[in-house]
Scaffold this motif. Structure first.
Motif, PDB file in Angstrom:
ATOM      1  N   SER A 146       0.837  -1.195   0.000  1.00  0.00           N
ATOM      2  CA  SER A 146       0.000   0.000   0.000  1.00  0.00           C
ATOM      3  C   SER A 146       0.874   1.249   0.000  1.00  0.00           C
ATOM      4  N   ALA A 147       0.477   2.248  -0.757  1.00  0.00           N
ATOM      5  CA  ALA A 147       1.220   3.512  -0.764  1.00  0.00           C
ATOM      6  C   ALA A 147       1.159   4.188   0.595  1.00  0.00           C
TER       7      ALA A 147
ATOM      8  N   GLU B 163      -3.030  -8.668   4.368  1.00  0.00           N
ATOM      9  CA  GLU B 163      -4.337  -8.064   4.644  1.00  0.00           C
ATOM     10  C   GLU B 163      -4.220  -6.687   5.299  1.00  0.00           C
ATOM     11  N   ALA B 164      -3.239  -6.516   6.154  1.00  0.00           N
ATOM     12  CA  ALA B 164      -3.068  -5.272   6.908  1.00  0.00           C
ATOM     13  C   ALA B 164      -1.669  -5.281   7.500  1.00  0.00           C
ATOM     14  N   GLY B 165      -1.330  -4.193   8.163  1.00  0.00           N
ATOM     15  CA  GLY B 165      -0.027  -4.117   8.814  1.00  0.00           C
ATOM     16  C   GLY B 165      -0.177  -4.027  10.323  1.00  0.00           C
ATOM     17  N   ALA B 166       0.968  -3.981  10.991  1.00  0.00           N
ATOM     18  CA  ALA B 166       1.003  -3.835  12.450  1.00  0.00           C
ATOM     19  C   ALA B 166       1.950  -2.681  12.784  1.00  0.00           C
ATOM     20  N   TRP B 167       1.406  -1.657  13.430  1.00  0.00           N
ATOM     21  CA  TRP B 167       2.198  -0.511  13.887  1.00  0.00           C
ATOM     22  C   TRP B 167       2.241  -0.567  15.402  1.00  0.00           C
ATOM     23  N   ARG B 168       3.440  -0.415  15.953  1.00  0.00           N
ATOM     24  CA  ARG B 168       3.526  -0.547  17.412  1.00  0.00           C
ATOM     25  C   ARG B 168       4.660   0.267  17.995  1.00  0.00           C
ATOM     26  N   VAL B 169       4.505   0.578  19.274  1.00  0.00           N
ATOM     27  CA  VAL B 169       5.581   1.087  20.122  1.00  0.00           C
ATOM     28  C   VAL B 169       5.823   0.021  21.182  1.00  0.00           C
ATOM     29  N   LEU B 170       7.077  -0.396  21.343  1.00  0.00           N
ATOM     30  CA  LEU B 170       7.463  -1.380  22.348  1.00  0.00           C
ATOM     31  C   LEU B 170       8.304  -0.670  23.402  1.00  0.00           C
ATOM     32  N   ILE B 171       7.871  -0.746  24.659  1.00  0.00           N
ATOM     33  CA  ILE B 171       8.515   0.023  25.728  1.00  0.00           C
ATOM     34  C   ILE B 171       8.756  -0.870  26.940  1.00  0.00           C
ATOM     35  N   GLY B 172       9.947  -0.763  27.506  1.00  0.00           N
ATOM     36  CA  GLY B 172      10.245  -1.417  28.777  1.00  0.00           C
ATOM     37  C   GLY B 172      10.051  -0.430  29.908  1.00  0.00           C
ATOM     38  N   THR B 173       9.370  -0.857  30.977  1.00  0.00           N
ATOM     39  CA  THR B 173       9.072   0.062  32.072  1.00  0.00           C
ATOM     40  C   THR B 173       8.914  -0.697  33.379  1.00  0.00           C
ATOM     41  N   ASP B 174       9.230  -0.043  34.479  1.00  0.00           N
ATOM     42  CA  ASP B 174       8.894  -0.642  35.767  1.00  0.00           C
ATOM     43  C   ASP B 174       7.385  -0.546  35.940  1.00  0.00           C
ATOM     44  N   ALA B 175       6.845  -1.557  36.592  1.00  0.00           N
ATOM     45  CA  ALA B 175       5.383  -1.702  36.648  1.00  0.00           C
ATOM     46  C   ALA B 175       4.693  -0.509  37.311  1.00  0.00           C
ATOM     47  N   ALA B 176       5.371   0.145  38.250  1.00  0.00           N
ATOM     48  CA  ALA B 176       4.740   1.264  38.952  1.00  0.00           C
ATOM     49  C   ALA B 176       4.405   2.410  38.007  1.00  0.00           C
TER      50      ALA B 176
END
Length: 393
Positions: free
Chosen positions: A237-238, A281-294
């Protein structure tokens, strides 16, 4: 400071290495429903099996001082090698023989089945891996794109040697295969040989997409990984360039609005990245972040806030210009990296969309503030959030 001019002596000389990539337009999503992980196991078997009754491809290339590897994705399998130019012809021939006309060995297949099980155990112990499988499963529930590439230890254990051979025959008789070389010359191989003539032309049939799944978020007590994103543009897809630019605007570069918010203003994340992958069929856009649970809920809220600001106002002119430069530079870097260039060329050949730095750069530069605004709105419309590990109860 001593500055030495090496432009003539090092950079412009004839390459002394060659990078070879064989790509097949079939991947983990094409595994039978009752044999998840079959393509990945097949990849292991092909790289470890004997070639012409002798060493495996991997061992031969390493003994010659080269490097070789393979990978299975959702829609493609890649087999590649980097060697000295003097070994180009022989290694290309061996790569084709190893992958397309293999000599399956039952003992090696059993050993690789055990190796894959250990690989899956290692991945299961890494929340950064697990959260991405969970994200795709939520993005594409009950769909081939939502399956884990490697399968599960149970599914891999039950895959027989007969199933591996049958899947190989199906793959290389029905799907498109291409080989690309980035180096000083084309390999001297028998282009009329049976291995070269192998391969089909069947295109993948799209599977209907249902609604995304939103799981209830529970934050564990330990350090966590969170994926935030949504469905994006399909491969070809463009509009894919819009999601690539949006990924740059939410990436780990100090210029990005998300970096300034998470790192500079709030100090809530050390490790994060953002990217887009397009599928049939489609794509996947994501942000992957490591963080402390608090701070996990605050991190998700800040990502959402940045996306909302981009959706409402679009990026500033300076930020958009920087994002354009980031994405376009990555295309040029890939072109000047011989192995990555060979990978892109071979993948473009099997998908029917030839890789062109100039064409892709033009698409990126054409992305406007309004495009980014609409793209961010699309992601926010059905935002998916997954967190791993799951809390123990």
């Amino acid at each position: 400071m001593l500055v030495q001019d090496v432009t003539n002596s090092a950079i412009q000389r004839t390459p002394r290495t060659a990078s070879i990539c064989l790509t097949l337009d079939m991947g983990a999503r094409d595994d039978p429903a009752n044999a998840s992980g079959l393509a990945h196991l097949l990849e292991h078997a092909l790289m470890a099996g004997p070639v012409q009754g002798k060493h495996s491809l991997s061992e031969f290339v390493e003994r010659a001082g080269g490097r070789t590897n393979a990978e299975t994705g959702l829609e493609r399998m890649l087999f590649y090698a980097q060697v000295l130019a003097e070994d180009l012809d022989e290694v290309t021939d061996l790569l084709i023989r190893a992958v397309i006309t293999p000599e399956f060995d039952g003992d090696i297949l059993s050993a690789e089945r055990a190796v894959v099980a250990r690989e899956l155990d290692a991945a299961a112990a890494d929340p950064a891996d697990v959260v991405q499988d969970a994200f795709l499963a939520s993005l594409f529930p009950r769909h081939p794109l939502g399956r884990p590439v490697g399968g599960t230890t149970d599914s891999v254990r039950d895959i027989t040697g007969h199933a591996v051979r049958a899947h190989h025959d199906l793959m290389f008789s029905s799907r498109r295969t291409a080989i690309a070389v980035a180096g000083p010359r084309a390999p001297r191989i028998d282009l009329a040989g049976p291995a070269i003539r192998a391969g089909g032309t069947a295109a993948r049939v799209a599977a209907p997409l249902g609604p995304v799944h939103h799981e209830e978020i529970h934050w564990p007590a330990e350090y966590s990984w969170v994926c935030v994103g949504g469905r994006s543009a399909a491969a070809g897809s463009a509009e894919r360039s819009r999601y690539e630019v949006l990924a740059a605007l939410c990436g780990a570069s100090p210029f990005s609005p998300l970096y300034r918010t998470l790192r500079n203003e709030h100090g809530l994340a050390y490790s994060f990245q953002s990217w887009h992958r397009g599928y049939t069929e489609a794509g996947a856009w994501r942000v992957l972040i490591g963080t402390d649970a608090a701070h996990g809920p605050a991190v998700v809220e800040l990502v959402t806030t940045v996306l909302r600001e981009l959706a409402e106002r679009g990026p500033s002119s300076d930020d958009l210009h920087a994002a354009h430069r980031q994405v376009c530079s990555a295309l040029v870097f890939d072109t000047e990296d011989p192995l990555e260039h060979a990978r892109r060329l071979a993948t473009g050949a099997v998908t029917g969309e030839p890789f062109s730095t100039d064409a892709d750069t033009a698409l990126v530069r054409a992305v406007t503030r309004e495009d980014i605004s609409r793209t961010a709105q699309h992601i926010l419309r059905d935002l998916v959030v997954t967190v791993r590990p799951r809390p123990t109860r």
